[in-house]
Design a protein around this motif. Structure first.
Motif, PDB file in Angstrom:
ATOM      1  N   PHE A 101      11.790  74.169 -44.685  1.00  6.46           N
ATOM      2  CA  PHE A 101      11.368  75.447 -44.560  1.00  6.46           C
ATOM      3  C   PHE A 101      10.060  75.344 -43.678  1.00  6.46           C
ATOM      4  O   PHE A 101       9.590  76.184 -42.776  1.00  6.46           O
ATOM      5  N   ALA A 102       9.292  74.262 -44.228  1.00  5.23           N
ATOM      6  CA  ALA A 102       7.982  74.086 -43.754  1.00  5.23           C
ATOM      7  C   ALA A 102       8.004  73.887 -42.245  1.00  5.23           C
ATOM      8  O   ALA A 102       7.514  74.402 -41.220  1.00  5.23           O
ATOM      9  N   TRP A 130       6.971  80.613 -36.532  1.00  6.79           N
ATOM     10  CA  TRP A 130       6.458  81.763 -36.826  1.00  6.79           C
ATOM     11  C   TRP A 130       4.802  81.229 -36.784  1.00  6.79           C
ATOM     12  O   TRP A 130       4.084  82.096 -36.530  1.00  6.79           O
ATOM     13  N   ILE A 131       4.501  79.983 -37.102  1.00  7.28           N
ATOM     14  CA  ILE A 131       3.094  79.572 -37.242  1.00  7.28           C
ATOM     15  C   ILE A 131       2.876  78.394 -36.439  1.00  7.28           C
ATOM     16  O   ILE A 131       1.520  77.686 -36.560  1.00  7.28           O
ATOM     17  N   SER A 188       4.438  69.198 -48.664  1.00  6.79           N
ATOM     18  CA  SER A 188       5.534  68.621 -49.240  1.00  6.79           C
ATOM     19  C   SER A 188       6.003  67.248 -49.573  1.00  6.79           C
ATOM     20  O   SER A 188       6.492  66.787 -50.189  1.00  6.79           O
ATOM     21  N   LEU A 189       5.519  66.512 -48.361  1.00  4.07           N
ATOM     22  CA  LEU A 189       5.788  65.108 -48.477  1.00  4.07           C
ATOM     23  C   LEU A 189       4.722  64.352 -49.210  1.00  4.07           C
ATOM     24  O   LEU A 189       5.207  63.672 -50.098  1.00  4.07           O
ATOM     25  N   VAL A 221       2.637  71.935 -39.599  1.00  2.00           N
ATOM     26  CA  VAL A 221       2.332  70.600 -40.273  1.00  2.00           C
ATOM     27  C   VAL A 221       1.708  70.641 -41.514  1.00  2.00           C
ATOM     28  O   VAL A 221       2.054  69.650 -42.601  1.00  2.00           O
ATOM     29  N   ILE A 222       0.948  71.624 -42.054  1.00  2.00           N
ATOM     30  CA  ILE A 222       0.139  71.592 -43.226  1.00  2.00           C
ATOM     31  C   ILE A 222       1.077  71.779 -44.430  1.00  2.00           C
ATOM     32  O   ILE A 222       1.114  70.679 -45.154  1.00  2.00           O
TER      33      ILE A 222
END
Length: 169
Positions: free
Chosen positions: A39-40, A46-47, A58-59, A52-53
């Motif tokens: 999802f990120a 969209w962003i 999540s990583l 990357v943030i």
């Protein structure tokens, strides 16, 4: 040194941290990592590069999750036993495991899981929702089946080794 032991070192899985990782919250919340990563990076639509943030968050969650939770009050549950089984399996070069657990099934299940992850990466790059769903399903099917085999291994080994027995409380 087994590959699993090398991976455990990357995740800083000391004796204390293995116990933290055996907390069921640690096991179950790790299932959130792959969909969150997908999802990120999908959100780049969209962003833009800001994706990357959440991707890095999540990583980082994947990396710190095994040591984030407290030692469980009890390890007498499926999730905790999966972690204990993984620990037994990575130690197979020092403590022999039964022949029935030396089958190629672990490699097959890890291959299924890895194939699902690769498909998920491809789907994320190509914005394929069905590829992402299938990839996550394959990754989690392979991983869950592998973890279930780890429970079986732990159950077979815990009464044959004093250290393993001490993990079962």
């Amino acid at each position: 040194m087994t590959l699993e032991r090398k991976v455990a070192k990357v995740f800083n899985l000391t004796d204390e941290n293995w116990l933290k990782h055996s907390n069921p919250w640690s096991v179950w919340t790790r299932y959130s990592v792959l969909p969150i990563i997908i999802f990120a990076f999908w959100s780049r639509l969209w962003i833009g590069w800001w994706c990357v943030i959440p991707g890095l968050i999540s990583l980082l969650w994947m990396f710190f999750n095994p040591i984030f939770f407290k030692k469980p009050k009890s390890t007498k549950n499926w999730a905790s036993k999966t972690v204990m089984g993984e620990r037994v399996y990575l130690n197979r070069d020092q403590v022999s495991i039964p022949k029935i657990h030396n089958s190629p099934i672990y490699k097959i299940l890890n291959t299924i899981s890895s194939t699902g992850m690769l498909l998920s990466i491809w789907a994320t790059v190509n914005y394929s929702i069905w590829g992402a769903i299938l990839g996550v399903a394959l990754a989690y099917l392979g991983k869950s089946w592998y973890l279930d085999r780890m429970v079986w291994l732990f159950e077979d080994m815990k009464n044959n080794n004093k250290a393993y027995k001490s993990w079962d409380y």
